[in-house]
Design a protein around this motif. Structure first.
Motif, PDB file in Angstrom:
ATOM      1  N   MET A 184       0.821  -1.116  -0.038  1.00 19.57           N
ATOM      2  CA  MET A 184      -0.143   0.004  -0.072  1.00 19.57           C
ATOM      3  C   MET A 184       0.772   1.350   0.108  1.00 19.57           C
ATOM      4  O   MET A 184       1.470   1.568   1.056  1.00 19.57           O
ATOM      5  CB  MET A 184      -1.052   0.073   1.270  1.00 19.57           C
ATOM      6  CG  MET A 184      -1.679  -1.233   1.063  1.00 19.57           C
ATOM      7  SD  MET A 184      -3.158  -1.492   2.190  1.00 19.57           S
ATOM      8  CE  MET A 184      -4.181  -0.085   2.112  1.00 19.57           C
ATOM      9  N   GLY A 188       4.039   9.093   1.054  1.00 15.54           N
ATOM     10  CA  GLY A 188       4.805   9.488   2.366  1.00 15.54           C
ATOM     11  C   GLY A 188       6.085   8.933   2.530  1.00 15.54           C
ATOM     12  O   GLY A 188       6.676   8.332   1.532  1.00 15.54           O
ATOM     13  N   SER A 191       5.685   4.023   3.673  1.00 14.42           N
ATOM     14  CA  SER A 191       5.417   2.997   2.566  1.00 14.42           C
ATOM     15  C   SER A 191       6.650   2.578   1.808  1.00 14.42           C
ATOM     16  O   SER A 191       6.779   1.373   1.296  1.00 14.42           O
ATOM     17  CB  SER A 191       4.060   3.202   2.105  1.00 14.42           C
ATOM     18  OG  SER A 191       4.105   4.458   1.385  1.00 14.42           O
ATOM     19  N   ILE A 208      -0.289  -0.614  -4.404  1.00 13.50           N
ATOM     20  CA  ILE A 208      -1.674   0.030  -4.806  1.00 13.50           C
ATOM     21  C   ILE A 208      -1.751   1.260  -4.051  1.00 13.50           C
ATOM     22  O   ILE A 208      -1.202   1.559  -2.941  1.00 13.50           O
ATOM     23  CB  ILE A 208      -2.633  -0.994  -3.899  1.00 13.50           C
ATOM     24  CG1 ILE A 208      -4.242  -0.574  -4.290  1.00 13.50           C
ATOM     25  CG2 ILE A 208      -2.760  -1.424  -2.418  1.00 13.50           C
ATOM     26  CD1 ILE A 208      -5.195  -1.618  -4.034  1.00 13.50           C
ATOM     27  N   HIS A 209      -2.457   2.267  -4.656  1.00 17.22           N
ATOM     28  CA  HIS A 209      -2.491   3.531  -4.039  1.00 17.22           C
ATOM     29  C   HIS A 209      -3.865   4.190  -4.324  1.00 17.22           C
ATOM     30  O   HIS A 209      -4.479   3.794  -5.318  1.00 17.22           O
ATOM     31  CB  HIS A 209      -1.601   4.646  -5.134  1.00 17.22           C
ATOM     32  CG  HIS A 209      -1.653   5.876  -4.549  1.00 17.22           C
ATOM     33  ND1 HIS A 209      -1.302   6.423  -3.510  1.00 17.22           N
ATOM     34  CD2 HIS A 209      -2.321   7.005  -5.265  1.00 17.22           C
ATOM     35  CE1 HIS A 209      -1.597   8.011  -3.524  1.00 17.22           C
ATOM     36  NE2 HIS A 209      -2.124   8.194  -4.478  1.00 17.22           N
ATOM     37  N   PHE A 210      -4.425   4.626  -3.477  1.00 18.73           N
ATOM     38  CA  PHE A 210      -5.692   5.262  -3.420  1.00 18.73           C
ATOM     39  C   PHE A 210      -5.558   6.765  -3.631  1.00 18.73           C
ATOM     40  O   PHE A 210      -5.034   7.359  -2.767  1.00 18.73           O
ATOM     41  CB  PHE A 210      -6.322   5.091  -2.069  1.00 18.73           C
ATOM     42  CG  PHE A 210      -6.408   3.432  -1.958  1.00 18.73           C
ATOM     43  CD1 PHE A 210      -7.707   2.852  -1.825  1.00 18.73           C
ATOM     44  CD2 PHE A 210      -5.518   2.764  -1.311  1.00 18.73           C
ATOM     45  CE1 PHE A 210      -7.950   1.533  -1.796  1.00 18.73           C
ATOM     46  CE2 PHE A 210      -5.702   1.250  -0.987  1.00 18.73           C
ATOM     47  CZ  PHE A 210      -6.726   0.831  -1.244  1.00 18.73           C
ATOM     48  N   GLY A 288       3.105   0.671   5.465  1.00 13.97           N
ATOM     49  CA  GLY A 288       4.214   1.469   6.319  1.00 13.97           C
ATOM     50  C   GLY A 288       3.733   1.727   7.860  1.00 13.97           C
ATOM     51  O   GLY A 288       4.363   2.876   8.143  1.00 13.97           O
ATOM     52  N   GLN A 297      -2.842   4.127  14.220  1.00 11.46           N
ATOM     53  CA  GLN A 297      -1.753   3.134  14.199  1.00 11.46           C
ATOM     54  C   GLN A 297      -1.565   2.606  15.561  1.00 11.46           C
ATOM     55  O   GLN A 297      -0.436   2.060  15.776  1.00 11.46           O
ATOM     56  CB  GLN A 297      -0.447   3.626  13.373  1.00 11.46           C
ATOM     57  CG  GLN A 297      -0.827   3.671  12.129  1.00 11.46           C
ATOM     58  CD  GLN A 297       0.366   4.359  11.314  1.00 11.46           C
ATOM     59  OE1 GLN A 297       1.398   4.238  11.585  1.00 11.46           O
ATOM     60  NE2 GLN A 297       0.010   5.055  10.375  1.00 11.46           N
ATOM     61  N   ASP A 344      -2.259  13.560   0.653  1.00 11.33           N
ATOM     62  CA  ASP A 344      -2.503  12.189   0.350  1.00 11.33           C
ATOM     63  C   ASP A 344      -4.048  12.064   0.964  1.00 11.33           C
ATOM     64  O   ASP A 344      -4.415  12.947   1.772  1.00 11.33           O
ATOM     65  CB  ASP A 344      -1.512  11.087   1.375  1.00 11.33           C
ATOM     66  CG  ASP A 344      -1.969   9.771   1.365  1.00 11.33           C
ATOM     67  OD1 ASP A 344      -1.912   9.267  -0.021  1.00 11.33           O
ATOM     68  OD2 ASP A 344      -2.375   9.218   2.236  1.00 11.33           O
ATOM     69  N   CYS A 346      -5.366  10.145   2.801  1.00  8.51           N
ATOM     70  CA  CYS A 346      -5.398   9.624   4.231  1.00  8.51           C
ATOM     71  C   CYS A 346      -5.293  10.789   5.095  1.00  8.51           C
ATOM     72  O   CYS A 346      -5.724  10.937   6.041  1.00  8.51           O
ATOM     73  CB  CYS A 346      -4.154   8.748   4.620  1.00  8.51           C
ATOM     74  SG  CYS A 346      -4.649   7.096   4.715  1.00  8.51           S
TER      75      CYS A 346
END
Ligand code: ATP
Ligand code: MG
Length: 399
Positions: A184, A188, A191, A208-210, A288, A297, A344, A346
């Motif tokens: 993923m 950043g 990862s 894979i990237h969103f 990551g 996390q 990003d 996220c």
């Protein structure tokens, strides 16, 4: 004088009956990566792989650099091969290593004799060659422990090898020998480093990237492609799956408690990654994540993320501090790209006070209140875009 490259196999020498498979993958990888650098013959003998230039058009410097990034190799050196005649060995050693010895204070000679028909034994070779080199460089001193240069001579069936200094290799296991995983990849720092670590343990990787346009820009996505390109020097060619994630993300924002938003989004990303992961038959997903780096996390949050789907999640950075991750990012060449300030997905819609100890019960309740999410996730997975990431070479390696 023809220089060849000698690469010493690392941990794979412990693989017993499977060692042949590991060596075949390593040889294939070396051949592929040297393809555009000239006509190199790649072969193995004992626990080494050799790359021998077959004509004068080979770029040995570039080949050395490429091989230093191939996993499965613990050390590498350049060497010359000469006839198995002691006078020739002495002259060749002086011609090859004389310039290096001039700038050393101490040295020693080491010898290995796998051709037992050679008339001198190893201690004799060490003594005599040492005396010869001392006569040429009287300023030198022999030092057994930690000398400036070790002059290593190997007498093998096909000739005498005189090795130059050894340099550290990339370590690990050849890419592809541990299976395949989906990494993923965000833009950043973490990862790309996670990808490097897991490829180092022999996993062949795709990413894979969103992306959530228009909240995330085209430039942010290009940054991710660039990162995948940099890591491909270690991982080999791969595919970057770009998921159009705007709709599921907006749906979660509009239908869930804000304090749970990030964990719900992480679970949703995992489910989409899992759909694609099953399609391409991966053994693991990689992230990551590092324990307690951010609210999503913590051990509680990770437990919630873990239970979203059934492919094992590998988190090689789990016990590393950011400073340690940054150090590796610099080493592998991803740092400068990672720190470019592009958003990003996220980091959009994140609540000011996310819950650090979410429970699975409340997460499942929140998901029950989002009946349209699964359909949006399936759609996003179906609309995924496949971007080929290639090392700067003409053909692909297939693992
Ligand atoms: P940073 O260095 O900012 O922490 P990061 O990539 O680790 O970067 P996090 O927000 O910590 O970002 O995300 C944790 C992990 O989730 C990432 O390491 C990555 O594996 C995955 N991830 C985050 N955003 C994305 C994305 N847009 N696409 C794919 N994976 C992502
Ligand atoms: Mg992170």
């Amino acid at each position: 004088m023809k220089e060849i490259i000698v690469a010493y196999q690392g941990e794979m020498t412990l693989k017993g009956l499977n060692r042949g498979t590991f060596e075949a993958v390593l040889a294939k990888s070396m051949k592929y990566r040297l393809k555009d650098l000239g006509n190199f013959k790649v072969y193995k003998a004992q626990s080494c792989m050799y790359a021998e230039p077959m004509d004068d058009n080979c770029d040995v410097d570039a080949a050395f650099d490429r091989i230093s990034k191939i996993f499965g190799i613990i050390r590498l050196s350049r060497s010359v091969v000469c006839d198995k005649d002691f006078d020739t060995i002495c002259k060749t050693a002086e011609e090859y290593l004389g310039p290096t010895l001039r700038s050393c204070k101490t040295f020693k000679v080491e010898a290995k004799r796998s051709d037992k028909k050679f008339p001198m034994n190893s201690p004799e070779i060490c003594r005599e060659l040492g005396a010869y080199l001392l006569s040429k460089h009287p300023h030198l001193r022999v030092k057994v422990k930690d000398p400036d240069l070790v002059v290593m001579v190997e007498i093998r069936d096909f000739g005498a090898y005189i090795h130059g200094p050894k340099f550290p290799g990339a370590g690990g296991l050849p890419v592809g020998t541990s299976g395949r995983a989906l990494n993923m990849l965000s833009g950043g720092l973490d990862s790309p480093v996670a990808a490097y670590y897991m490829a180092r343990r022999g996993l062949a990787l795709h990413h894979i990237h969103f992306a959530s346009p228009p909240y995330t820009s085209e430039r942010a996505r290009m940054k991710v492609e660039e990162l995948a390109g940099i890591i491909s020097q270690y991982t080999g060619n791969c595919i970057l799956y770009v998921v159009p994630y705007t709709k599921p993300q907006e749906y979660i924002r509009d239908h869930a408690p804000a304090v749970l938003f990030t964990v719900l989004m992480r679970r949703s990303m995992m489910r989409i990654a899992s759909i694609i992961g099953h399609e391409i038959d991966v053994q693991a997903l990689i992230t990551g994540e590092s324990l307690a780096q951010v609210a999503s996390q913590t051990a509680w949050a990770l437990a919630c993320t873990d239970s979203a789907q059934d492919i094992p999640i590998l988190r090689p950075l789990i016990g590393l501090d950011k400073t340690e991750i940054v150090e590796v990012a610099r080493k592998i060449g991803t740092y400068e790209t990672s720190i470019q300030p592009y958003e990003d997905c996220c980091t959009i819609f994140t609540p000011p006070h996310p819950k650090t100890r979410p429970t699975l019960t409340e997460i499942l309740e929140a998901e029950a209140a989002m009946p349209g999410l699964a359909e949006l996730e399936a759609q996003a997975a179906a609309e995924v875009e496949r971007v080929r990431i290639r090392m700067d070479q003409p053909q692909e390696v297939e693992f």
